[in-house]
Design an enzyme around this catalytic site. Structure first.
Site, PDB file in Angstrom:
ATOM      1  N   CYS A   1      98.760   9.507  50.048  1.00 19.96           N
ATOM      2  CA  CYS A   1     100.112   9.113  50.446  1.00 19.96           C
ATOM      3  C   CYS A   1     100.272   7.619  50.662  1.00 19.96           C
ATOM      4  O   CYS A   1     101.360   7.073  50.445  1.00 19.96           O
ATOM      5  CB  CYS A   1     100.537   9.882  51.700  1.00 19.96           C
TER       6      CYS A   1
ATOM      7  N   CYS B   1      91.925  13.727  56.267  1.00 17.30           N
ATOM      8  CA  CYS B   1      93.260  13.924  56.842  1.00 17.30           C
ATOM      9  C   CYS B   1      93.473  15.389  57.215  1.00 17.30           C
ATOM     10  O   CYS B   1      94.001  15.693  58.292  1.00 17.30           O
ATOM     11  CB  CYS B   1      94.323  13.459  55.857  1.00 17.30           C
TER      12      CYS B   1
END
EC number: 2.8.1.13
Length: 339
Positions: A186, A92
């Site tokens: 997340c 990410c």
């Protein structure tokens, strides 16, 4: 200077924006929608807009779900299907936060992108944060060296406890100083297995075998296990702990052995990301985020971005798919994914 701040609705990115605004910069914020977890974005966007109103800055909402799925979520799922242990935060940071978001910042005429990462850039190298408990240099080690010229990390020389206290001292921002820490991954609400169950049947009983291939027990399904795990499977008549040594996804088998069997001194890497020019060097390495540093000798093959590490001391639980980060002191000099 015109600076875009990656804003998540958390205290770190909030205070990053506040610091830069107070320093007189032309600040904009950007919230990234990376996944479709119900109720997740609405609350975060409320917080981000609250900060934007307080600071008097423009806030963008950027939908990057397609890119996130392509570069982070889909590989995460596939890694486990293949019997590997992924590192989604590293991907990410490379492809989304310091990739797609950096491109967006430049498209908006911003000279720099700032994030709330606890990391420093010293002499052109990613360097550990002053706060060792929050240091995120490991997770940024796959970011291209060229991206560092466009980045600012205002929290790298600060302590998390101080950041929270500073937020509490501002009535409008006090909720940010008291809210719970966000999850490291997340999109994982509970466990990674719950995520995999949306795509696969993870409950596929199979054989536990020893190093020689002899069947010595049973397990619940190979995706439930990672290298080094010692529970959740049965070993017939075992009188000592057994640990997962390898995962054979094709056969739905896990290979187990003693803790000594987990020892490893040779580590091979692929997708090596270099911050220095040398191809042979000595350094310290971390084979996972929370592991201690181990001294090693490194040989890099730049023709195919692979490397072989010879460790001075044994490492335990070296997991294929995880990221290995190489340090010179506190500075990141290279990284790669374990094979």
């Amino acid at each position: 200077m015109k600076i875009m701040v990656a804003m998540s609705g958390g205290v770190d990115s909030t205070m990053t924006a506040k610091f830069l605004k107070e320093q007189g910069h032309d600040v904009q914020g950007c919230y990234m929608k990376l996944h479709s977890k119900p109720g997740y974005h609405e609350e975060n966007i409320r917080k981000v807009n609250k900060v934007g109103d307080y600071l008097g800055i423009k806030v963008h909402i950027l939908d990057l779900q397609d890119k996130f799925n392509e570069f982070v979520y889909d590989p995460f799922v596939k890694f486990y299907k293949d019997g590997l242990t992924p590192n989604p935060c590293a991907l990410c940071n490379r492809f989304i936060k310091l990739g797609a978001l950096l491109e967006f910042a430049k498209s908006q005429g911003c000279e720099k992108l700032a994030t709330g990462h606890y990391v420093q850039v010293i002499d052109g190298l990613i360097t550990s944060a002053l706060d060792p408990s929050k240091d995120q240099s490991y997770f940024l080690a796959q970011v291209p060296k060229s991206a560092l010229n466009d980045m600012i990390f205002p929290l790298g020389d600060k302590f998390k406890a101080d950041i929270k206290e500073l937020a509490k001292a501002v009535p409008v921002l006090s909720e940010f100083g008291t809210q719970a820490e966000s999850s490291e991954i997340c999109f994982v609400e509970d466990t990674y297995v719950k995520v995999l169950q949306k795509h696969y049947n993870t409950d596929l009983p199979g054989n536990v075998v020893d190093k020689n291939g002899n069947v010595i027990g049973t397990h619940q399904g190979y995706m439930h296990y990672t290298i080094g795990k010692r529970r959740g499977f049965e070993v017939y008549g075992a009188h000592e702990p057994h640990f997962v040594l390898r995962i054979n996804a094709q056969k739905n088998e896990i290979v187990v052995g003693t803790k000594d069997d987990l020892k490893q001194k040779i580590v091979n890497l692929k997708d090596v990301n270099m911050f220095i020019d040398e191809s042979e060097f000595e350094c310290e390495v971390k084979i996972r985020y929370r592991s201690p540093k181990i001294k090693a000798k490194v040989k890099v093959d730049r023709s195919n971005n692979t490397a072989t590490l010879t460790l001075n001391d044994d490492a335990f639980g070296v997991a294929a798919g995880q990221m290995c980060v190489m340090y010179n002191g506190d500075s990141v000099i290279a990284s790669g994914f374990i094979v």
